[in-house]
Write a protein that holds these residues in place. Structure first.
Motif, mmCIF file in Angstrom:
data_model
loop_
_atom_site.group_PDB
_atom_site.id
_atom_site.type_symbol
_atom_site.label_atom_id
_atom_site.label_comp_id
_atom_site.label_asym_id
_atom_site.label_seq_id
_atom_site.Cartn_x
_atom_site.Cartn_y
_atom_site.Cartn_z
ATOM 1 N N ARG A 67 0.837 -1.212 0.000
ATOM 2 C CA ARG A 67 0.000 0.000 0.000
ATOM 3 C C ARG A 67 0.872 1.262 0.000
ATOM 4 O O ARG A 67 0.615 2.204 -0.771
ATOM 5 N N ASN A 90 -8.789 -7.323 -0.059
ATOM 6 C CA ASN A 90 -9.902 -6.682 -0.794
ATOM 7 C C ASN A 90 -9.920 -5.174 -0.553
ATOM 8 O O ASN A 90 -10.172 -4.391 -1.465
ATOM 9 N N ARG A 91 -9.612 -4.784 0.713
ATOM 10 C CA ARG A 91 -9.576 -3.353 1.012
ATOM 11 C C ARG A 91 -8.459 -2.660 0.209
ATOM 12 O O ARG A 91 -8.640 -1.602 -0.359
ATOM 13 N N LYS A 109 -7.257 -3.662 -2.580
ATOM 14 C CA LYS A 109 -7.624 -3.627 -4.003
ATOM 15 C C LYS A 109 -8.532 -2.416 -4.305
ATOM 16 O O LYS A 109 -8.283 -1.657 -5.247
ATOM 17 N N SER A 110 -9.577 -2.207 -3.423
ATOM 18 C CA SER A 110 -10.429 -1.047 -3.739
ATOM 19 C C SER A 110 -9.678 0.267 -3.529
ATOM 20 O O SER A 110 -9.921 1.253 -4.237
ATOM 21 N N HIS A 111 -8.743 0.281 -2.577
ATOM 22 C CA HIS A 111 -7.926 1.496 -2.397
ATOM 23 C C HIS A 111 -7.155 1.808 -3.684
ATOM 24 O O HIS A 111 -7.168 2.942 -4.190
ATOM 25 N N GLN A 154 -7.674 0.674 -6.778
ATOM 26 C CA GLN A 154 -8.551 1.001 -7.924
ATOM 27 C C GLN A 154 -9.097 2.435 -7.801
ATOM 28 O O GLN A 154 -9.110 3.193 -8.766
ATOM 29 N N GLY A 155 -9.510 2.808 -6.587
ATOM 30 C CA GLY A 155 -10.069 4.153 -6.367
ATOM 31 C C GLY A 155 -9.046 5.237 -6.686
ATOM 32 O O GLY A 155 -9.327 6.202 -7.400
ATOM 33 N N GLU A 215 -8.297 5.569 -10.363
ATOM 34 C CA GLU A 215 -9.408 6.210 -11.073
ATOM 35 C C GLU A 215 -9.359 7.740 -10.906
ATOM 36 O O GLU A 215 -9.464 8.482 -11.873
#
Ligand code: FA5
Length: 344
Positions: free
Chosen positions: A12, A66-67, A69-71, A73-74, A77
């Motif tokens: 991260r 999973n957390r 991954k969304s971090h 991707q967000g 974006e």
């Protein structure tokens, strides 16, 4: 498990640093592949490591991944949106366009015109005097032969301030102030702002500029007045300017005359001209020989000295010189109007 958690946190931190360097499409795809590529992405590899964990550790580790991954991707974006906007802005800026011109301030058109008039009189040996815009009843009226309650005052109605203080209605009071202090010969012009209770229309304003002239010496006659004004108007307008002297009345001059010039707006061709009212003539100044009583009021002997005086409307004359059909344009502060004069 601790070891796995450390790996997730490091991943991260590395990503957070790297994402700040994403500035275009290329660096975006590179970073996306580095972390999310299906085969060798850092996140994909971490997901593969899940298998090596104990069964009771797997749910928590899965949640962590999973957390993350969304971090990732967000952030990818929002980074994409940011550089897309920057790119769009860059596309909108046309660096080949000429630069925007800044306008410098400039004197007001009426002031420019006032200077033009002053220069003509300076070339004839006049000097410039000034006086206060707030006057007393005595200087504005009394010393100029307007008795209290005399109907002649009606044409010069103004704003009264307090006691006998008022906004001056003409530049003539400065004649008195100068003659009280100086003895003849006197040869002066007096430009300045004056005020009247007027409803604005194309040729009248409640605040406007006048230029007063006063000549006092031994042997001054009406011929000097006429010759001076004729020379002045010909220099200001042209050799061919049409002018006429019309009998008039001012309490402080005798005889008095108003001076008109041929209408420069319609050239006497429009019976419905808003400026000359169809007469073909427009009044620009009042004038006359200084009344002996005025000389007595300032202790100048009228048996020895004579003199002439005149009062010209500066805005009104500017209007005709520039052929402007409405004097109010001068004070609307429309820069599109004012800038036409800056170029001169
Ligand atoms: C006077 O003000 C006298 N003091 C002039 C004078 C001086 C006569 C010395 C004799 C000797 P009058 O009110 O006519 O006179 O105004 C003089 C000029 O000011 C007019 O000819 C006109 O050009 C201008 N003027 C008068 N009223 C207005 C107004 N409301 N708006 C714009 N200009 C005006």
């Amino acid at each position: 498990m601790k070891n796995f958690e450390n790996k997730v946190n490091k991943c991260r931190r590395d990503f957070d640093k790297a994402v700040l360097r994403v500035k275009d499409e290329k660096s975006f795809h590179e970073l996306r592949n580095l972390y999310l590529s299906r085969k060798r992405g850092r996140l994909t590899l971490l997901f593969k490591e899940l298998n090596a964990l104990k069964p009771e550790e797997k749910p928590k580790a899965g949640q962590l991944l999973n957390r993350l991954k969304s971090h990732i991707q967000g952030k990818l974006e929002s980074r994409k949106k940011k550089y897309a906007i920057t790119k769009e802005e860059a596309r909108k800026t046309d660096i080949t366009l000429p630069g925007r011109k800044r306008y410098w301030g400039s004197p007001h058109p009426v002031h420019l015109f006032q200077e033009e008039i002053e220069n003509i009189f300076l070339s004839m040996g006049y000097s410039v005097e000034e006086g206060p815009e707030i006057e007393t009843d005595y200087y504005n009226f009394g010393a100029l032969n307007f008795p209290p309650h005399h109907p002649a005052r009606d044409d010069w109605d103004t704003l009264y301030i307090k006691g006998d203080l008022l906004l001056r209605t003409h530049t003539s009071p400065v004649q008195i102030r100068v003659m009280e202090k100086r003895k003849p010969p006197i040869k002066i012009i007096i430009p300045g702002k004056v005020y009247r209770k007027e409803t604005p229309d194309p040729t009248h304003l409640p605040m406007f500029y006048q230029l007063e002239g006063l000549v006092v010496d031994k042997g001054i006659t009406f011929a000097h007045l006429k010759g001076t004004l004729e020379y002045f108007l010909k220099t200001l307008f042209s050799e061919n300017v049409k002018m006429r002297f019309r009998p008039g009345f001012f309490p402080f001059t005798e005889p008095s005359a108003e001076v008109d010039i041929g209408c420069t707006v319609c050239k006497a061709k429009d019976e419905e001209c808003r400026v000359c009212g169809g007469s073909g003539w427009i009044e620009i100044l009042g004038s006359g020989m200084v009344d002996p009583q005025v000389f007595k009021n300032v202790n100048i002997d009228p048996e020895v000295y004579t003199g002439f005086a005149f009062g010209l409307g500066i805005d009104r004359t500017a209007m005709f010189a520039y052929q402007i059909a409405d004097m109010r344009y001068f004070y609307e502060n429309d820069l599109r109007f004012n800038r036409q004069f800056f170029l001169k």
